[in-house]
Structures are given as C-alpha cells and as structure tokens.
Design a protein around this motif. Structure first.
Motif, PDB file in Angstrom:
ATOM      1  N   ILE A   1       0.838  -1.204   0.000  1.00  0.00           N
ATOM      2  CA  ILE A   1       0.000   0.000   0.000  1.00  0.00           C
ATOM      3  C   ILE A   1       0.871   1.253   0.000  1.00  0.00           C
ATOM      4  O   ILE A   1       0.592   2.232  -0.715  1.00  0.00           O
ATOM      5  N   THR A   2       1.968   1.220   0.778  1.00  0.00           N
ATOM      6  CA  THR A   2       2.877   2.365   0.813  1.00  0.00           C
ATOM      7  C   THR A   2       3.502   2.603  -0.550  1.00  0.00           C
ATOM      8  O   THR A   2       3.620   3.745  -1.015  1.00  0.00           O
ATOM      9  N   ASN A   3       3.896   1.526  -1.223  1.00  0.00           N
ATOM     10  CA  ASN A   3       4.463   1.659  -2.564  1.00  0.00           C
ATOM     11  C   ASN A   3       3.438   2.225  -3.547  1.00  0.00           C
ATOM     12  O   ASN A   3       3.766   3.057  -4.404  1.00  0.00           O
ATOM     13  N   ASP A   4       2.173   1.756  -3.407  1.00  0.00           N
ATOM     14  CA  ASP A   4       1.125   2.284  -4.287  1.00  0.00           C
ATOM     15  C   ASP A   4       0.927   3.777  -4.075  1.00  0.00           C
ATOM     16  O   ASP A   4       0.785   4.550  -5.041  1.00  0.00           O
ATOM     17  N   PHE A   5       0.904   4.197  -2.798  1.00  0.00           N
ATOM     18  CA  PHE A   5       0.753   5.624  -2.510  1.00  0.00           C
ATOM     19  C   PHE A   5       1.954   6.414  -3.032  1.00  0.00           C
ATOM     20  O   PHE A   5       1.815   7.546  -3.520  1.00  0.00           O
ATOM     21  N   LYS A   6       3.124   5.807  -2.955  1.00  0.00           N
ATOM     22  CA  LYS A   6       4.328   6.468  -3.464  1.00  0.00           C
ATOM     23  C   LYS A   6       4.223   6.665  -4.970  1.00  0.00           C
ATOM     24  O   LYS A   6       4.518   7.753  -5.494  1.00  0.00           O
ATOM     25  N   THR A   7       3.793   5.601  -5.684  1.00  0.00           N
ATOM     26  CA  THR A   7       3.629   5.704  -7.136  1.00  0.00           C
ATOM     27  C   THR A   7       2.552   6.718  -7.493  1.00  0.00           C
ATOM     28  O   THR A   7       2.707   7.519  -8.427  1.00  0.00           O
ATOM     29  N   LEU A   8       1.439   6.696  -6.725  1.00  0.00           N
ATOM     30  CA  LEU A   8       0.352   7.633  -6.980  1.00  0.00           C
ATOM     31  C   LEU A   8       0.799   9.073  -6.783  1.00  0.00           C
ATOM     32  O   LEU A   8       0.504   9.950  -7.608  1.00  0.00           O
ATOM     33  N   SER A   9       1.526   9.337  -5.705  1.00  0.00           N
ATOM     34  CA  SER A   9       2.004  10.701  -5.450  1.00  0.00           C
ATOM     35  C   SER A   9       2.988  11.158  -6.524  1.00  0.00           C
ATOM     36  O   SER A   9       2.968  12.315  -6.948  1.00  0.00           O
ATOM     37  N   ARG A  10       3.835  10.231  -7.011  1.00  0.00           N
ATOM     38  CA  ARG A  10       4.777  10.591  -8.074  1.00  0.00           C
ATOM     39  C   ARG A  10       4.032  10.939  -9.362  1.00  0.00           C
ATOM     40  O   ARG A  10       4.366  11.908 -10.050  1.00  0.00           O
ATOM     41  N   ASN A  11       2.990  10.145  -9.685  1.00  0.00           N
ATOM     42  CA  ASN A  11       2.196  10.434 -10.877  1.00  0.00           C
ATOM     43  C   ASN A  11       1.477  11.776 -10.756  1.00  0.00           C
ATOM     44  O   ASN A  11       1.339  12.510 -11.742  1.00  0.00           O
ATOM     45  N   LEU A  12       1.004  12.083  -9.550  1.00  0.00           N
ATOM     46  CA  LEU A  12       0.348  13.372  -9.344  1.00  0.00           C
ATOM     47  C   LEU A  12       1.321  14.517  -9.553  1.00  0.00           C
ATOM     48  O   LEU A  12       0.987  15.529 -10.180  1.00  0.00           O
TER      49      LEU A  12
ATOM     50  N   GLU B   1       4.054  14.446 -11.358  1.00  0.00           N
ATOM     51  CA  GLU B   1       4.466  14.490 -12.757  1.00  0.00           C
ATOM     52  C   GLU B   1       3.323  14.816 -13.709  1.00  0.00           C
ATOM     53  O   GLU B   1       3.539  14.940 -14.916  1.00  0.00           O
ATOM     54  N   GLY B   2       2.092  14.948 -13.184  1.00  0.00           N
ATOM     55  CA  GLY B   2       0.961  15.319 -14.031  1.00  0.00           C
ATOM     56  C   GLY B   2       0.376  14.183 -14.823  1.00  0.00           C
ATOM     57  O   GLY B   2      -0.304  14.396 -15.828  1.00  0.00           O
ATOM     58  N   LYS B   3       0.612  12.937 -14.398  1.00  0.00           N
ATOM     59  CA  LYS B   3       0.086  11.779 -15.101  1.00  0.00           C
ATOM     60  C   LYS B   3      -1.319  11.464 -14.600  1.00  0.00           C
ATOM     61  O   LYS B   3      -1.630  11.648 -13.435  1.00  0.00           O
ATOM     62  N   GLY B   4      -2.154  10.955 -15.517  1.00  0.00           N
ATOM     63  CA  GLY B   4      -3.505  10.602 -15.131  1.00  0.00           C
ATOM     64  C   GLY B   4      -4.399  11.828 -15.031  1.00  0.00           C
ATOM     65  O   GLY B   4      -3.971  12.982 -15.165  1.00  0.00           O
ATOM     66  N   ALA B   5      -5.715  11.566 -14.814  1.00  0.00           N
ATOM     67  CA  ALA B   5      -6.682  12.657 -14.748  1.00  0.00           C
ATOM     68  C   ALA B   5      -6.413  13.579 -13.567  1.00  0.00           C
ATOM     69  O   ALA B   5      -6.421  14.805 -13.683  1.00  0.00           O
ATOM     70  N   ALA B   6      -6.160  12.969 -12.394  1.00  0.00           N
ATOM     71  CA  ALA B   6      -5.904  13.795 -11.209  1.00  0.00           C
ATOM     72  C   ALA B   6      -4.614  14.586 -11.358  1.00  0.00           C
ATOM     73  O   ALA B   6      -4.540  15.771 -10.997  1.00  0.00           O
ATOM     74  N   GLY B   7      -3.566  13.943 -11.903  1.00  0.00           N
ATOM     75  CA  GLY B   7      -2.308  14.649 -12.112  1.00  0.00           C
ATOM     76  C   GLY B   7      -2.449  15.780 -13.107  1.00  0.00           C
ATOM     77  O   GLY B   7      -1.901  16.874 -12.926  1.00  0.00           O
ATOM     78  N   ALA B   8      -3.197  15.512 -14.197  1.00  0.00           N
ATOM     79  CA  ALA B   8      -3.424  16.570 -15.179  1.00  0.00           C
ATOM     80  C   ALA B   8      -4.207  17.721 -14.583  1.00  0.00           C
ATOM     81  O   ALA B   8      -3.963  18.900 -14.887  1.00  0.00           O
ATOM     82  N   LEU B   9      -5.151  17.411 -13.717  1.00  0.00           N
ATOM     83  CA  LEU B   9      -5.938  18.457 -13.063  1.00  0.00           C
ATOM     84  C   LEU B   9      -5.060  19.336 -12.189  1.00  0.00           C
ATOM     85  O   LEU B   9      -5.271  20.552 -12.089  1.00  0.00           O
ATOM     86  N   LEU B  10      -4.071  18.717 -11.547  1.00  0.00           N
ATOM     87  CA  LEU B  10      -3.188  19.484 -10.675  1.00  0.00           C
ATOM     88  C   LEU B  10      -2.094  20.217 -11.443  1.00  0.00           C
ATOM     89  O   LEU B  10      -1.653  21.290 -11.033  1.00  0.00           O
ATOM     90  N   ALA B  11      -1.639  19.621 -12.583  1.00  0.00           N
ATOM     91  CA  ALA B  11      -0.486  20.187 -13.280  1.00  0.00           C
ATOM     92  C   ALA B  11      -0.871  21.051 -14.474  1.00  0.00           C
ATOM     93  O   ALA B  11      -0.168  22.015 -14.787  1.00  0.00           O
ATOM     94  N   ASP B  12      -1.959  20.719 -15.187  1.00  0.00           N
ATOM     95  CA  ASP B  12      -2.331  21.449 -16.392  1.00  0.00           C
ATOM     96  C   ASP B  12      -3.196  22.648 -16.023  1.00  0.00           C
ATOM     97  O   ASP B  12      -4.292  22.500 -15.471  1.00  0.00           O
TER      98      ASP B  12
END
Length: 333
Positions: free
Chosen positions: A156-167, A169-180
């Motif tokens: 679970i910690t690794n998943d959260f780490k990957t999710l936070s990195r994607n956020l 870096e602007g990957k995914g819908a949530a990441g794009a919402l935060l970065a774009d």
C-alpha cells in the motif's frame, strides 16, 4: 580437647538442622507450586497440535492458575492426549461443556492451557472427564498474520508512493488536473456554471413557491375551485352540459354518417341519381325533352295569338293586365 569436640558436634548439628529445614521448606515450596500436596482431579484433552506444550506447564482459568500438565502422550494415529491435574476446589466452577485452548504466558512466554467455564445448564466436571478443544490462533499464526499485514502495508505504501509521483508528474486525470493550467481553468469554469445553475434552480424554486402561495390565496380561482363547493358544483354542471353537447354532436355525426352512407347506395332516389349513370342519363334526356317541349309550346302559343279566332281573346287579356298594372302603380303612389 573435649570442649572443642563438643563445639564441633554442636556446630555440625546446627548446620545439619538448618540444612534439613531448608530441604523441607524447599520440598513444600516446590510441592506447593506443582500442587503436589493438594487434592486434584485429572482431565484429558485431545489436540491435533500441542504447539510446544510440555509436562509441568500451567493450566489457567479466568486468569487464575488451577493446575498443571501432568502427562503428554500420543493418541490414535496423529492426535496428542494431554492429561491435566486440576485442583479439586476449582471443579465447582467448570462445567462439562467447558473447552480448552493453547495460549502463551505473555507474548513469548511458556505455553499454557486456558480453560473456559462452560454453561450452567451442564453439570460440573468429574475426575476422568475429557474436555473439548477450542480452536484459537496460535502465536505462530499471529506472527504469520503480522507478516502478511506488514507485506500488505508495504504494498500500500508503494502504491501511494507511485500515486504521489504520478500526481507530481501530471500523469492521469488527477495529475493533469493538478499540473495542467488549462484543465484547472476548465474545472473552475465548470464549478462557476454549476454555481449559476444552482442559483437558477433556487430562483425557480422560489418562483414555484410564490406560485403555490398564489394558488393558496384566499378568494382566488384556484382556492375557490379547491374549497368553494358552489364553484365546484357549477364546474360539475358545466362539465355535464359539455358531455351532453358532446353526446349530441356524436349522434349528429352518426346520423350524417348514415345519410352519407345512403348517398353511396342505389336503393334510394338520391343515391340512384348520384351513383347510377343510366338514371342520370335518363334525367338529362327528360330535361332536354322538357326544354324542347316548352319551346314548341311557346311557338304554338304565338301561332294561336296570330289566329283570327283567338286574337280577340288575347287582346282582351292584354288590356286587363295593363289596367291592373296602372291600378297597382296608383296604389303605390
């Protein structure tokens, strides 16, 4: 010399006495711990796995030590029989439906057997009874569960780490919402539209509420329709008259349909004239003959007027008509 020997004998005797006293005290102490000098009863329990139990381990009931493990021996093909020595005083608290389970004296302490009391509808245990086994998680199973939980926690910690990195870096819908920035502006526009829609909905709700209040205004048409029995009776009469008119119109329409249906039949004069070509031709011939006859009659009348025998008659009739016309004009003036 004799005094020295006596002193030595007395000293040896004192040490021997002290040693005997310590030995007796130790025997009673160990016997008390092992319940060697108390009256006890024997019970047996059959386990599939004793998880490291040893003879001499303690037996507990409600947090109180009430006996020890007397003997451990194999039973049948793969089971292990554990013989328990229980204080006789404790048997009046334990019923025949009591269960036994293996536990630990602390997290990593010695193995012990824990007894439950059972229910009061069963009699108390007796010497030689066999107790049922209550299956509980062992310390090893608990540690295995902890290991599995730790592994899941790491995943679970690794998943959260990957999710936070994607956020980040602007990957995914949530990441794009935060970065774009454009998507963020679009989201703000959507929120603004939702706010506008909410205001419009509130306005419509207020207008509907106002309209409902007008309907409930005392003396209004809607209020009279819903509360005034006289107005309602008039409305009922109007509806009844409208129903009668509708029925009359339906009857008239039916009669017209019947009449028009007769026009399409040849068993009546009108239908025969409309639908039968031969009859229509005959009528035309009759009209033609009548016209020809009337022309000939006019010619015959003119010939009669020219005849000397009827000339006086027609002159006299003409004079009478002229005289009548003059009198009529005088009366009019």
């Amino acid at each position: 010399m004799q005094v020295t020997d006596k002193r030595r004998q007395i000293t040896v005797g004192i040490f021997i006495f002290i040693g005997l006293a310590i030995f007796v005290l130790g025997v009673f102490t160990l016997g008390g711990q092992k319940k060697a000098f108390t009256r006890s009863i024997k019970l047996s329990v059959l386990f599939d796995d004793i998880q490291g139990l040893k003879a001499g381990n303690n037996v507990w009931f409600s947090g109180v030590k009430i006996g020890t493990i007397k003997k451990i021996q194999f039973y049948g093909t793969s089971q292990v029989q554990v013989i328990l020595s229980i204080d006789e005083e404790a048997h009046k608290y334990i019923h025949k439906d009591a269960t036994a389970s293996i536990s630990s004296d602390g997290l990593i302490g010695n193995k012990i057997i824990v007894l439950t009391g059972g229910s009061e509808k069963f009699p108390f245990i007796e010497d030689g009874d066999q107790l049922r086994v209550s299956t509980t998680l062992s310390t090893d199973e608990i540690m295995k569960t902890f290991q599995v939980n730790n592994k899941n926690l790491v995943d679970i910690t690794n998943d959260f780490k990957t999710l936070s990195r994607n956020l980040v870096e602007g990957k995914g819908a949530a990441g794009a919402l935060l970065a774009d920035e454009q998507i963020a502006n679009n989201f703000k526009a959507i929120v603004a539209n939702l706010q506008t829609t909410t205001k419009s909905s509130n306005k419509i709700a207020a207008e509907l509420d106002q309209f409902a209040r007008k309907l409930n205004t005392k003396g209004g048409l809607a209020d009279q329709l819903m509360t005034d029995t006289a107005v309602f009776a008039q409305l009922q009469r109007s509806v009844a008259e409208l129903e009668n008119t509708t029925k009359s119109a339906a009857v008239m329409t039916e009669n017209l349909n019947k009449a028009s249906a007769k026009f399409n039949q040849t068993d009546n004069a009108v239908g025969l004239l409309i639908n039968d070509p031969a009859t229509a031709q005959q009528v035309k011939s009759i009209m033609t003959n009548l016209e020809t006859s009337s022309q000939k009659l006019d010619e015959d009348l003119k010939a009669l007027q020219s005849n000397f025998l009827f000339r006086g008659y027609f002159k006299k009739k003409a004079k009478e008509e002229a005289k009548a016309t003059q009198e009529l004009q005088k009366d009019t003036n």
